[in-house]
Motif scaffolding. Structure first.
Motif, PDB file in Angstrom:
ATOM      1  N   SER A   1       0.833  -1.204   0.000  1.00  0.00           N
ATOM      2  CA  SER A   1       0.000   0.000   0.000  1.00  0.00           C
ATOM      3  C   SER A   1       0.864   1.249   0.000  1.00  0.00           C
ATOM      4  N   ALA A   2       1.942   1.229   0.778  1.00  0.00           N
ATOM      5  CA  ALA A   2       2.862   2.363   0.811  1.00  0.00           C
ATOM      6  C   ALA A   2       3.516   2.558  -0.551  1.00  0.00           C
ATOM      7  N   LEU A   3       3.938   1.472  -1.172  1.00  0.00           N
ATOM      8  CA  LEU A   3       4.572   1.531  -2.480  1.00  0.00           C
ATOM      9  C   LEU A   3       3.614   2.162  -3.496  1.00  0.00           C
ATOM     10  N   GLU A   4       2.368   1.720  -3.493  1.00  0.00           N
ATOM     11  CA  GLU A   4       1.378   2.235  -4.437  1.00  0.00           C
ATOM     12  C   GLU A   4       0.995   3.682  -4.152  1.00  0.00           C
ATOM     13  N   ALA A   5       1.039   4.100  -2.894  1.00  0.00           N
ATOM     14  CA  ALA A   5       0.615   5.447  -2.520  1.00  0.00           C
ATOM     15  C   ALA A   5       1.714   6.496  -2.683  1.00  0.00           C
ATOM     16  N   CYS A   6       2.951   6.070  -2.814  1.00  0.00           N
ATOM     17  CA  CYS A   6       4.062   7.021  -2.900  1.00  0.00           C
ATOM     18  C   CYS A   6       3.895   7.936  -4.103  1.00  0.00           C
ATOM     19  N   PRO A   7       3.816   9.257  -3.868  1.00  0.00           N
ATOM     20  CA  PRO A   7       3.554  10.181  -4.981  1.00  0.00           C
ATOM     21  C   PRO A   7       4.713  10.365  -5.957  1.00  0.00           C
ATOM     22  N   VAL A   8       5.914   9.965  -5.566  1.00  0.00           N
ATOM     23  CA  VAL A   8       7.072  10.129  -6.450  1.00  0.00           C
ATOM     24  C   VAL A   8       7.725   8.797  -6.820  1.00  0.00           C
ATOM     25  N   ASP A   9       7.050   7.689  -6.526  1.00  0.00           N
ATOM     26  CA  ASP A   9       7.568   6.353  -6.852  1.00  0.00           C
ATOM     27  C   ASP A   9       8.950   6.108  -6.296  1.00  0.00           C
ATOM     28  N   ALA A  10       9.170   6.509  -5.053  1.00  0.00           N
ATOM     29  CA  ALA A  10      10.471   6.338  -4.420  1.00  0.00           C
ATOM     30  C   ALA A  10      10.604   5.026  -3.656  1.00  0.00           C
ATOM     31  N   ILE A  11       9.539   4.237  -3.603  1.00  0.00           N
ATOM     32  CA  ILE A  11       9.570   2.952  -2.913  1.00  0.00           C
ATOM     33  C   ILE A  11       9.661   1.854  -3.938  1.00  0.00           C
ATOM     34  N   GLY A  12      10.584   0.922  -3.701  1.00  0.00           N
ATOM     35  CA  GLY A  12      10.744  -0.195  -4.606  1.00  0.00           C
ATOM     36  C   GLY A  12      10.646  -1.514  -3.871  1.00  0.00           C
TER      37      GLY A  12
END
Length: 74
Positions: free
Chosen positions: A60-71
């Protein structure tokens, strides 16, 4: 999309990570507080998910990240 080559150094080893695109918005910490923490200028993964609930929260955090900084390499 997050780049594993640009992981911030505070990330613990494992599938999920935050890279240097992070803008410290805090959304990931809100979505997965058991796994993400805020540093000075960015968030990072302080604990990899240990169960399905934590994995779902990290996704959920990965999908919600507004700048796609989670991988995730998992």
């Amino acid at each position: 999309m997050a780049d594993v080559e640009n992981r911030v150094p505070e990330n613990v080893a494992g599938d999920y990570y935050v890279d240097d695109q992070c803008i410290a918005c805090g959304i990931c910490v809100g979505e997965a507080p058991d796994n993400f923490e805020m540093g000075g200028d960015y968030a990072y993964v302080y604990k990899q998910p240990e169960n399905e609930a934590e994995k779902t929260a990290c996704e959920s955090a990965l999908e919600a990240c507004p700048v796609d900084a989670i991988g995730s390499d998992g």
